[in-house]
Design a protein around this motif. Structure first.
Motif, PDB file in Angstrom:
ATOM      1  N   THR A  42       0.839  -1.204   0.000  1.00 20.21           N
ATOM      2  CA  THR A  42       0.000   0.000   0.000  1.00 20.21           C
ATOM      3  C   THR A  42       0.872   1.251   0.000  1.00 20.21           C
ATOM      4  O   THR A  42       0.612   2.194  -0.760  1.00 20.21           O
ATOM      5  CB  THR A  42      -0.948   0.008   1.220  1.00 20.21           C
ATOM      6  N   ILE A  45       2.348   1.767  -3.423  1.00 19.75           N
ATOM      7  CA  ILE A  45       1.335   2.269  -4.356  1.00 19.75           C
ATOM      8  C   ILE A  45       1.077   3.751  -4.102  1.00 19.75           C
ATOM      9  O   ILE A  45       0.972   4.550  -5.039  1.00 19.75           O
ATOM     10  CB  ILE A  45       0.040   1.439  -4.263  1.00 19.75           C
ATOM     11  N   GLU A  46       0.981   4.140  -2.836  1.00 19.63           N
ATOM     12  CA  GLU A  46       0.774   5.554  -2.503  1.00 19.63           C
ATOM     13  C   GLU A  46       1.940   6.413  -2.988  1.00 19.63           C
ATOM     14  O   GLU A  46       1.731   7.516  -3.508  1.00 19.63           O
ATOM     15  CB  GLU A  46       0.574   5.715  -0.991  1.00 19.63           C
ATOM     16  N   ASN A  49       1.504   6.774  -6.658  1.00 21.13           N
ATOM     17  CA  ASN A  49       0.458   7.765  -6.926  1.00 21.13           C
ATOM     18  C   ASN A  49       1.018   9.176  -6.796  1.00 21.13           C
ATOM     19  O   ASN A  49       0.764  10.030  -7.642  1.00 21.13           O
ATOM     20  CB  ASN A  49      -0.718   7.608  -5.949  1.00 21.13           C
ATOM     21  N   PHE A  54       1.671   5.847 -10.834  1.00 22.24           N
ATOM     22  CA  PHE A  54       0.466   5.039 -10.735  1.00 22.24           C
ATOM     23  C   PHE A  54      -0.750   5.948 -10.683  1.00 22.24           C
ATOM     24  O   PHE A  54      -0.646   7.122 -10.333  1.00 22.24           O
ATOM     25  CB  PHE A  54       0.466   4.179  -9.468  1.00 22.24           C
ATOM     26  N   VAL A  56      -4.079   5.047  -8.899  1.00 20.99           N
ATOM     27  CA  VAL A  56      -4.858   4.081  -8.148  1.00 20.99           C
ATOM     28  C   VAL A  56      -5.783   4.811  -7.182  1.00 20.99           C
ATOM     29  O   VAL A  56      -5.322   5.566  -6.326  1.00 20.99           O
ATOM     30  CB  VAL A  56      -3.919   3.120  -7.363  1.00 20.99           C
ATOM     31  N   PRO A  59      -5.619   2.479  -2.916  1.00 22.91           N
ATOM     32  CA  PRO A  59      -4.336   1.784  -2.769  1.00 22.91           C
ATOM     33  C   PRO A  59      -4.380   0.493  -1.953  1.00 22.91           C
ATOM     34  O   PRO A  59      -3.820  -0.521  -2.375  1.00 22.91           O
ATOM     35  CB  PRO A  59      -3.431   2.823  -2.109  1.00 22.91           C
ATOM     36  N   THR A  62      -6.275  -2.234  -3.779  1.00 24.22           N
ATOM     37  CA  THR A  62      -5.458  -2.660  -4.918  1.00 24.22           C
ATOM     38  C   THR A  62      -4.321  -3.550  -4.441  1.00 24.22           C
ATOM     39  O   THR A  62      -4.016  -4.574  -5.073  1.00 24.22           O
ATOM     40  CB  THR A  62      -4.917  -1.438  -5.681  1.00 24.22           C
ATOM     41  N   ALA A  63      -3.703  -3.189  -3.326  1.00 15.98           N
ATOM     42  CA  ALA A  63      -2.621  -4.004  -2.771  1.00 15.98           C
ATOM     43  C   ALA A  63      -3.120  -5.410  -2.450  1.00 15.98           C
ATOM     44  O   ALA A  63      -2.479  -6.405  -2.821  1.00 15.98           O
ATOM     45  CB  ALA A  63      -2.051  -3.333  -1.517  1.00 15.98           C
ATOM     46  N   LEU A 101      -2.615  -1.017 -11.472  1.00 15.76           N
ATOM     47  CA  LEU A 101      -1.867   0.154 -10.992  1.00 15.76           C
ATOM     48  C   LEU A 101      -2.144   1.406 -11.818  1.00 15.76           C
ATOM     49  O   LEU A 101      -1.638   2.476 -11.505  1.00 15.76           O
ATOM     50  CB  LEU A 101      -0.367  -0.146 -10.981  1.00 15.76           C
TER      51      LEU A 101
END
Length: 106
Positions: A42, A45-46, A49, A54, A56, A59, A62-63, A101
């Motif tokens: 997470t 992903i953040e 972003n 990405f 998303v 997050p 999605t993770a 993603l």
């Protein structure tokens, strides 16, 4: 630190095969593992972003989705490779993660 110690104890139980015999212990091991991996993914992903790499909306969800997809892929890939060539499965997995993603494929 407490979580790491608990995780170490759980891993020791898994190593002895006790977690597989005790359904509750097995579920605890899986949950602790999933939570740790989910938190790390997470955050990645953040960061993606924030950098614009990405796109998303959710997050953490999605993770978890990526972890489940990868887990199932790893668990079942050897069982279906006679149905679909390994290379094609890998390409589909790659494309799936790219879509999750919100990335543009190069």
């Amino acid at each position: 630190f407490k979580t790491q110690r608990k995780m170490r104890l759980m891993v020791d139980f898994v190593g002895l095969g006790l977690a597989r015999e005790d359904r509750e212990m097995h579920e605890l091991v899986v949950r602790l593992s999933l939570e740790g991996i989910t938190d790390k993914l997470t955050k990645l992903i953040e960061q993606g972003n924030a950098s614009g790499e990405f796109d998303v909306a959710h997050p953490k969800a999605t993770a978890v989705t990526i972890i489940i997809v990868l887990s199932e892929f790893i668990h079942r890939a050897g069982r279906v490779e006679d149905l679909v060539p390994w290379r094609q499965m890998y390409e589909v997995l790659h494309s799936t993660i790219v879509v999750l993603l919100g990335m543009q494929e190069d």
